[in-house]
Motif scaffolding. Structure first.
Motif, PDB file in Angstrom:
ATOM      1  N   LYS A   8      -6.419 -23.470  -5.233  1.00 23.22           N
ATOM      2  CA  LYS A   8      -5.634 -22.800  -5.957  1.00 23.22           C
ATOM      3  C   LYS A   8      -5.515 -21.322  -5.763  1.00 23.22           C
ATOM      4  CE  LYS A   8      -8.964 -22.383  -9.424  1.00 23.22           C
ATOM      5  NZ  LYS A   8     -10.223 -22.722  -8.706  1.00 23.22           N
ATOM      6  N   ARG A   9      -4.472 -20.721  -6.259  1.00 23.19           N
ATOM      7  CA  ARG A   9      -4.197 -18.987  -6.367  1.00 23.19           C
ATOM      8  C   ARG A   9      -4.109 -18.675  -7.783  1.00 23.19           C
ATOM      9  NH1 ARG A   9       0.706 -17.111  -3.525  1.00 23.19           N
ATOM     10  NH2 ARG A   9      -0.293 -17.600  -1.756  1.00 23.19           N
ATOM     11  N   VAL A  10      -4.970 -17.917  -8.215  1.00 28.38           N
ATOM     12  CA  VAL A  10      -4.841 -17.259  -9.446  1.00 28.38           C
ATOM     13  C   VAL A  10      -4.392 -15.767  -9.124  1.00 28.38           C
ATOM     14  CG1 VAL A  10      -6.163 -16.458 -11.595  1.00 28.38           C
ATOM     15  CG2 VAL A  10      -7.045 -18.543 -10.270  1.00 28.38           C
ATOM     16  N   TRP A  11      -3.645 -15.117 -10.106  1.00 29.92           N
ATOM     17  CA  TRP A  11      -2.864 -14.045  -9.742  1.00 29.92           C
ATOM     18  C   TRP A  11      -2.733 -13.190 -11.038  1.00 29.92           C
ATOM     19  CZ3 TRP A  11       1.663 -13.221 -12.431  1.00 29.92           C
ATOM     20  CH2 TRP A  11       2.235 -14.338 -13.130  1.00 29.92           C
ATOM     21  N   CYS A  12      -2.354 -12.026 -11.052  1.00 31.02           N
ATOM     22  CA  CYS A  12      -2.107 -11.083 -12.224  1.00 31.02           C
ATOM     23  C   CYS A  12      -1.285 -10.101 -11.650  1.00 31.02           C
ATOM     24  CB  CYS A  12      -3.212 -10.578 -13.204  1.00 31.02           C
ATOM     25  SG  CYS A  12      -4.442  -9.703 -11.881  1.00 31.02           S
ATOM     26  N   GLU A  13      -0.444  -9.397 -12.646  1.00 29.99           N
ATOM     27  CA  GLU A  13       0.623  -8.177 -12.148  1.00 29.99           C
ATOM     28  C   GLU A  13       0.450  -7.166 -13.096  1.00 29.99           C
ATOM     29  OE1 GLU A  13       3.668 -10.662  -9.855  1.00 29.99           O
ATOM     30  OE2 GLU A  13       4.445  -9.701 -11.776  1.00 29.99           O
ATOM     31  N   PHE A  14       0.359  -5.791 -12.549  1.00 31.14           N
ATOM     32  CA  PHE A  14       0.483  -4.543 -13.560  1.00 31.14           C
ATOM     33  C   PHE A  14       1.596  -3.772 -12.941  1.00 31.14           C
ATOM     34  CE2 PHE A  14      -3.939  -5.944 -12.838  1.00 31.14           C
ATOM     35  CZ  PHE A  14      -4.558  -5.626 -14.230  1.00 31.14           C
ATOM     36  N   GLU A  15       2.212  -3.218 -14.083  1.00 28.11           N
ATOM     37  CA  GLU A  15       3.487  -2.400 -13.888  1.00 28.11           C
ATOM     38  C   GLU A  15       2.878  -1.024 -13.358  1.00 28.11           C
ATOM     39  OE1 GLU A  15       5.875  -2.126 -17.365  1.00 28.11           O
ATOM     40  OE2 GLU A  15       6.574  -4.362 -17.242  1.00 28.11           O
ATOM     41  N   VAL A  16       3.821  -0.482 -12.504  1.00 24.47           N
ATOM     42  CA  VAL A  16       3.481   0.862 -11.829  1.00 24.47           C
ATOM     43  C   VAL A  16       4.569   1.708 -12.274  1.00 24.47           C
ATOM     44  CG1 VAL A  16       2.770   2.255  -9.750  1.00 24.47           C
ATOM     45  CG2 VAL A  16       2.051  -0.005 -10.174  1.00 24.47           C
ATOM     46  N   PRO A  17       4.457   3.072 -12.763  1.00 28.63           N
ATOM     47  CA  PRO A  17       5.706   3.959 -13.099  1.00 28.63           C
ATOM     48  C   PRO A  17       6.040   4.354 -11.723  1.00 28.63           C
ATOM     49  CG  PRO A  17       3.469   5.103 -13.325  1.00 28.63           C
ATOM     50  CD  PRO A  17       3.212   3.499 -13.161  1.00 28.63           C
ATOM     51  N   PRO A  18       7.483   4.553 -11.571  1.00 28.43           N
ATOM     52  CA  PRO A  18       8.183   4.956 -10.158  1.00 28.43           C
ATOM     53  C   PRO A  18       7.540   6.287  -9.748  1.00 28.43           C
ATOM     54  CG  PRO A  18       9.861   4.369 -11.883  1.00 28.43           C
ATOM     55  CD  PRO A  18       8.452   4.358 -12.516  1.00 28.43           C
ATOM     56  N   ARG A  19       7.136   6.264  -8.457  1.00 30.09           N
ATOM     57  CA  ARG A  19       6.892   7.587  -7.941  1.00 30.09           C
ATOM     58  C   ARG A  19       7.762   7.947  -6.672  1.00 30.09           C
ATOM     59  NH1 ARG A  19       1.818   7.183  -3.589  1.00 30.09           N
ATOM     60  NH2 ARG A  19       3.486   6.413  -2.583  1.00 30.09           N
ATOM     61  N   THR A  20       8.088   9.218  -6.758  1.00 33.93           N
ATOM     62  CA  THR A  20       8.863   9.941  -5.944  1.00 33.93           C
ATOM     63  C   THR A  20       8.126  10.424  -4.636  1.00 33.93           C
ATOM     64  OG1 THR A  20       8.310  12.004  -6.784  1.00 33.93           O
ATOM     65  CG2 THR A  20      10.395  10.670  -7.587  1.00 33.93           C
ATOM     66  N   ALA A  21       8.668  10.367  -3.527  1.00 36.99           N
ATOM     67  CA  ALA A  21       8.104  10.656  -2.221  1.00 36.99           C
ATOM     68  C   ALA A  21       7.361  11.924  -2.236  1.00 36.99           C
ATOM     69  CB  ALA A  21       8.896  10.412  -0.829  1.00 36.99           C
ATOM     70  N   GLU A  22       6.298  12.551  -1.567  1.00 37.81           N
ATOM     71  CA  GLU A  22       5.957  13.739  -1.768  1.00 37.81           C
ATOM     72  C   GLU A  22       6.643  14.777  -0.805  1.00 37.81           C
ATOM     73  OE1 GLU A  22       1.749  13.796  -0.823  1.00 37.81           O
ATOM     74  OE2 GLU A  22       1.420  12.595  -2.427  1.00 37.81           O
ATOM     75  N   PRO A  23       6.977  15.786  -1.261  1.00 36.80           N
ATOM     76  CA  PRO A  23       7.963  16.852  -0.363  1.00 36.80           C
ATOM     77  C   PRO A  23       7.032  17.052   1.073  1.00 36.80           C
ATOM     78  CG  PRO A  23       6.839  18.121  -2.200  1.00 36.80           C
ATOM     79  CD  PRO A  23       6.644  16.643  -2.525  1.00 36.80           C
ATOM     80  N   GLY A  24       7.900  16.836   2.113  1.00 37.26           N
ATOM     81  CA  GLY A  24       7.268  17.357   3.547  1.00 37.26           C
ATOM     82  C   GLY A  24       6.211  16.244   3.804  1.00 37.26           C
ATOM     83  N   ALA A  25       6.138  15.015   3.315  1.00 41.27           N
ATOM     84  CA  ALA A  25       5.567  13.946   4.076  1.00 41.27           C
ATOM     85  C   ALA A  25       6.079  13.549   5.325  1.00 41.27           C
ATOM     86  CB  ALA A  25       5.460  12.623   2.970  1.00 41.27           C
ATOM     87  N   ASP A  26       4.799  13.293   6.198  1.00 43.80           N
ATOM     88  CA  ASP A  26       5.151  12.935   7.457  1.00 43.80           C
ATOM     89  C   ASP A  26       5.399  11.434   7.652  1.00 43.80           C
ATOM     90  OD1 ASP A  26       5.133  12.394   9.968  1.00 43.80           O
ATOM     91  OD2 ASP A  26       3.219  12.970  10.557  1.00 43.80           O
TER      92      ASP A  26
END
Length: 694
Positions: free
Chosen positions: A675-693
């Motif tokens: 069997k598979r037991v699962w759970c989910e959590f909401e995550v607030p939207p995140r903007t990309a960090e400026p200058g990320a490589d």
């Protein structure tokens, strides 16, 4: 005697000047500071100079000295002046007014000031023509013999350290090595199948590409020496022209009047030929020929050793390169550079290796290692060990288990070799880094801010050690160390050939490596070149492998790949490692404020699988398409869990209740036999960090 045959009367005892004159011994006085020279009447007579022909300078004497003798005489005088000696003497030949040649002996006494500086030479010039057995000529021959014998001895001693054909040619092109034989040019040819390959030419600078390769059956002196196994002596330019018309166009513009071509014979077969060209005319004496043949014999032995060494090295290095990965795969989210450099000591080969293993879903494994020894056997063992380690890792074994199995495999090979190794597994989505080390160097990491640190990784014993040396170890013996590799960080793995220097402390090599990494370029390919330059071309006596992995910028939340961790029954470290990985992944995906809740929920699900099943399980953490963090735990039990209320005194039953309270959603899915037991959590939207490589 007078006309009646009687000896003229002289005073008793004879005056010194009369004694000198009767024995044709003149005096000279040389002012070194003023450049003046005085010759008495007898000295002028010895040199066959009229008083009006002598200008009172040393140049006036040199005009009478036979060309070639002048440089030798100047060297003898200069050596005496520079070495602080008070006397010198030499035989030399002079021209007579009638065109003949006479032997003369010079002896000088050097006067010096209180500081030891020479300022005057007073001496004797003597006619040596009547010396018993022409000791003047004998002295010249003795000096020539000593000079040539010394060249042979010195050259043989230098060639004893030659390891490659280039080493041999460097010796032959050195004017101080063979130049004292009087040759104006030196050539070395190496037998290459049916041809002779001209690999070196020195001093004259007259290398001719048109005759770089000549057939052994061609009409060239070097080819003839190889073909007949006999030296070829040429005593004049005319002999060059008549015997070797194909070579004559190259000899004609040169100041060459004679030459010798010696076959280089080792173990009864020709390996090459040595050519010496001279500016003097005349045949070679028996003694000169003997010395030259001895020289050729020594060079032949060195050349054969160098050829065999290069052949063995090429074979061994080819074997090692065949055992290394043929290409490094592209890994999204990372830049990887590798380097391998053979040693320049021993057999120039060893057991160093590296590998890069894509594991899918944003994960990659990298390893580096070193099998004991510097020979083809070490390279062969290395290839087998690298392949088996790769297989264990791709089968899904944990890093510690993979190394434990590889160690057992190496012991079963019964090669009596051991190996050191470091394996690192990186989740490029979360930055989670898991390392395991078997007797190898600690890895380094260069942070994005340019700082460089040594990673303290728990270590186990080298791979392949006998069981008796592993007594007292527990478990697999290879604990896993977990940490985070941030965007812009560069992981550095290397073998000890990069840090060890002859006669130096290895720690100083580590410090030098860290400083070079700290100040080096960001690009991993450029940085790899900089780090390899620390040991130069000669190396430190060991081969060297280097692997650099730079994590690029973190991807956006929706691009996050899954993180998986196996939960083995009876493994106390499994849940702890999984919790560490989950916390790092959650932080990387922008949900740091919910890390405690997510970690607690995951721990409850993992505990449920381990307590209520026999086969362990697997925990997965991933981002769903709608931006939620989803935890899944699979096990082999078909019994489905249910949420129930626990009373105040119950010791269990709260797990799913906590999951229900913490997560936005949870559920159970049947999966074949498990069997598979699962759970989910909401995550607030995140903007990309400026200058990320990216």
């Amino acid at each position: 005697m007078d006309q009646r045959g009687r000896t003229p009367e002289v005073d008793w005892p004879a005056r010194p000047d009369l004694s000198l004159a009767l024995n044709r011994m003149g005096t000279f006085d040389w002012d070194l500071d003023g450049g003046r020279m005085h010759l008495d009447a007898t000295a002028l007579e010895v040199l066959d100079l009229r008083p009006d022909e002598f200008d009172g300078t040393p140049e006036g004497v040199r005009a009478r000295v036979v060309p070639g003798e002048e440089a030798r005489l100047d060297r003898r005088v200069r050596r005496a002046l520079d070495d602080g000696r008070s006397h010198y003497g030499a035989y030399f030949r002079t021209h007579r007014a009638d065109g003949g040649v006479a032997w003369t002996h010079i002896q000088g006494h050097i006067l010096r000031d209180p500081h030891g500086r020479p300022y005057r030479v007073i001496g004797i010039l003597r006619d040596a023509a009547q010396d018993p057995g022409e000791p003047g000529a004998s002295g010249e021959r003795d000096e020539g013999r000593r000079r040539m014998t010394g060249v042979v001895e010195r050259t043989t001693a230098i060639l004893a350290h030659a390891r490659t054909v280039n080493d041999v040619t460097d010796v032959l092109k050195d004017p101080e090595a063979l130049g004292h034989l009087g040759a104006v040019s030196v050539m070395l040819g190496v037998v290459d199948g049916p041809r002779v390959h001209l690999v070196a030419e020195g001093q004259l600078g007259s290398y001719v590409p048109e005759i770089e390769y000549t057939r052994i059956d061609a009409r060239f002196p070097m080819s003839e020496a190889v073909r007949t196994l006999q030296p070829v002596y040429l005593s004049s330019r005319e002999e060059f022209r008549q015997r070797y018309p194909l070579l004559w166009p190259y000899i004609e513009p040169l100041s060459v009047c004679s030459g010798v071509y010696l076959p280089l014979i080792a173990q009864g077969r020709p390996v090459g030929a040595l050519g010496l060209l001279y500016s003097r005319d005349g045949d070679f004496t028996a003694e000169e020929r003997n010395v030259l043949v001895a020289l050729g014999s020594g060079i032949a032995q060195s050349l054969q050793r160098a050829i065999l060494f290069e052949q063995e090295h090429d074979l061994a290095e080819g074997l090692q390169r065949a055992m290394l990965p043929r290409r490094i795969p592209e890994v999204p989210g990372a830049r990887i550079a590798v380097r391998y450099r053979a040693a320049r000591m021993g057999r120039d080969i060893g057991g160093d290796w590296y590998d890069v293993i894509p594991l899918g879903e944003g994960r990659v494994g990298v390893m580096i290692g070193d099998v004991e020894g510097h020979d083809t056997d070490a390279a062969a063992v290395m290839g087998q060990l690298r392949i088996v380690l790769r297989a264990y890792i791709l089968e899904g074994h944990t890093p510690g288990t993979a190394l434990a199995r590889a160690s057992a495999f190496l012991r079963d090979l019964a090669t009596e070799r051991f190996a050191t190794c470091t394996y690192a597994e990186v989740d490029l989505n979360t930055g989670m880094l898991r390392l395991v080390r078997a007797g190898h160097l600690d890895p380094l990491v260069r942070r994005g801010d340019g700082s460089c640190h040594r990673l303290q990784v728990a270590g186990g014993l080298p791979l392949g050690l006998p069981e008796r040396e592993r007594a007292g170890t527990t478990g697999s013996g290879y604990p896993v160390t977990s940490m985070e590799l941030h965007p812009g960080d560069t992981l550095l793995l290397c073998t000890d050939g990069l840090i060890e220097r002859p006669g130096a402390d290895p720690e100083s090599g580590v410090r030098e490596l860290m400083e070079a990494a700290r100040t080096g370029p960001v690009d991993v390919e450029e940085l790899a070149d900089v780090l390899c330059d620390l040991v130069g071309d000669a190396g430190g006596g060991d081969d060297m492998a280097l692997l650099l992995l730079r994590r690029r910028g973190s991807p956006g939340p929706r691009a996050g790949g899954p993180l998986r961790q196996r939960l083995a029954p009876g493994d106390p470290d499994g849940p702890a490692v999984a919790r560490h990985l989950i916390r790092a992944a959650v932080a990387a995906w922008g949900a740091r404020e919910r890390a405690d809740e997510i970690e607690l929920a995951a721990d409850e699900l993992m505990t449920n699988a381990l307590v209520h099943t026999d086969g362990g399980g697997e925990v997965t953490l991933r981002l769903t398409a709608d931006g939620r963090i989803r935890i899944e735990v699979e096990d082999s039990s078909s019994a489905l869990p249910r949420r129930r209320e626990a009373d105040d005194w119950a010791v269990s039953g709260r797990g799913l209740m906590l999951v229900d309270r913490l997560a936005e959603a949870w559920g159970v899915e049947a999966r074949g036999s498990g069997k598979r037991v699962w759970c989910e959590f909401e995550v607030p939207p995140r903007t990309a960090e400026p200058g990320a490589d990216h």
